[in-house]
Design an enzyme around this catalytic site. Structure first.
Site, PDB file in Angstrom:
ATOM      1  N   CYS A   1      -8.297 -15.747  18.884  1.00 22.74           N
ATOM      2  CA  CYS A   1      -9.388 -16.425  18.285  1.00 22.74           C
ATOM      3  C   CYS A   1     -10.275 -17.360  18.870  1.00 22.74           C
ATOM      4  O   CYS A   1      -9.855 -17.963  19.976  1.00 22.74           O
ATOM      5  CB  CYS A   1      -8.861 -17.033  16.999  1.00 22.74           C
ATOM      6  SG  CYS A   1      -9.869 -17.995  15.540  1.00 22.74           S
TER       7      CYS A   1
ATOM      8  N   HIS B   1       1.390  -3.011   1.571  1.00 21.44           N
ATOM      9  CA  HIS B   1       1.664  -3.308   3.106  1.00 21.44           C
ATOM     10  C   HIS B   1       0.626  -3.682   3.951  1.00 21.44           C
ATOM     11  O   HIS B   1       0.635  -3.769   5.285  1.00 21.44           O
ATOM     12  CB  HIS B   1       2.595  -2.350   3.692  1.00 21.44           C
ATOM     13  CG  HIS B   1       3.824  -2.094   2.998  1.00 21.44           C
ATOM     14  ND1 HIS B   1       4.521  -0.863   3.143  1.00 21.44           N
ATOM     15  CD2 HIS B   1       4.587  -2.644   2.215  1.00 21.44           C
ATOM     16  CE1 HIS B   1       5.713  -0.908   2.407  1.00 21.44           C
ATOM     17  NE2 HIS B   1       5.676  -2.163   1.807  1.00 21.44           N
TER      18      HIS B   1
END
Ligand code: BV8
Ligand code: ZN
Length: 250
Positions: free
Chosen positions: A147, A118
């Site tokens: 970003c 996960h």
């Protein structure tokens, strides 16, 4: 603590061991589980936090939740259960960990082969250009980080409705199909496809041992269910293994 003779015989002659773990193995490190009485999902709704739509709807809130969990995880230490698994690497030909946990505690305890089904809370990536970021790469300002390309950064974690990392899942399936004993530790075994891994081991003929505080969906399909805390039971099993296999467990 007494164990079934059948289990001790398996422990004596096993070569390949797999540990399939869930949130319960990290509970004694102070990290909340999901579905217990004081689990995360008793206070928060997973559909509001651990899925992609929730993230698009409210990135700042989802980031705040993961930052809260990161803080707890960074302040936690691997417990005796994680360490016992790492120690058993010196008593068997192979010890592989397939974990649903995102807390990195198996690696920090010294386990060398860890498949993270996960994801991992330390890893993040940009939705737009895919650039990878370690959580230490940016200082959290209370807002979901962006970003340098302007894209939104998300945690590298598998949310509900998302596919699991193919390589990690395939490697876990292969290890499950190959192993002599699979220990299923601290999982309610309700989240799929991860919860399939113990069933692959069982149908391939492995001896499946469940270590949990309570009965689970898996209990009736395990060969052996040991009730109790993994931080107490796994060190006993590690010592038992070193004695009957005459191998030093580090
Ligand atoms: C998927 C995020 C294919 C990470 C998690 C509708 C739409 C889409 C999918 C589904 C759907 N309905 C069902 C599904 C499938 C769904 C699913 O299985 N849902 C369940 C809840 C019914 N699965 C998915 O969505 C998976 N992806 O199917 O993709 C797909 C794609 C598109 C469309 C359709 C299908 C993705 C699953 C991963 C989700 N991510 N979390 C994060 O934020 O952490 S799930 C969450 O549960 C965690 O990741 C955790 O790892 C996982 C399993 O929980 P456990 O680890 O077992 O923890 P839990 O608290 O439940 O149990 C702890 C146990 O420990 C207890 O038994 C307790 O007794 C025990 N314990 C406690 N203390 C101790 C102890 N034992 C020993 N010692 C102790 N001290
Ligand atoms: Zn980018």
């Amino acid at each position: 603590m007494e164990f079934k003779k059948e289990f001790l015989d398996k422990l004596r002659c096993a070569d390949k061991i797999v540990f399939f773990t869930g949130a319960g193995i990290s509970a004694e490190s102070g990290i909340s589980t999901f579905r217990g009485a004081d689990g995360l999902w008793s206070k928060l709704k997973p559909e509001e936090l651990a899925n992609f739509d929730a993230f698009l709807r409210n990135p700042d809130m989802v980031w705040e939740w993961y930052q809260y969990r990161r803080k707890i995880i960074n302040e936690s230490q691997p417990n005796a259960g994680h360490k016992a698994i790492a120690d058993m690497q010196s008593a068997f030909e192979s010890v592989i960990v397939s974990t649903q946990n995102i807390d990195n505690l198996h690696r920090r305890a010294g386990s060398k082969t860890v498949y993270e089904l996960h994801g991992n809370i330390e890893r993040n990536y940009c939705l737009n250009c895919g650039k990878k970021f370690d959580s230490k790469d940016f200082s959290y300002t209370g807002k979901a980080p962006l970003c340098d390309c302007g894209g939104r950064i998300r945690p590298d974690i598998v949310w509900f409705g998302e596919f699991l990392p193919e390589d990690e899942f395939a490697a876990s399936e292969k290890a499950a199909a190959d192993c002599d004993i699979m220990f299923v530790v601290g999982t309610s075994a309700v989240v799929y496809p991860a919860a399939q891994i113990p069933l692959v081991a069982r149908s391939a003929g492995a001896y499946v041992v469940e270590v949990n505080m309570e009965e689970t969906d898996l209990s009736r399909r395990a060969n052996y269910s040991i009730l109790g805390k993994s931080g107490e039971i796994l060190p006993i099993i590690a010592n038992m293994a070193s004695q009957i296999r005459n191998k030093e467990v580090k």
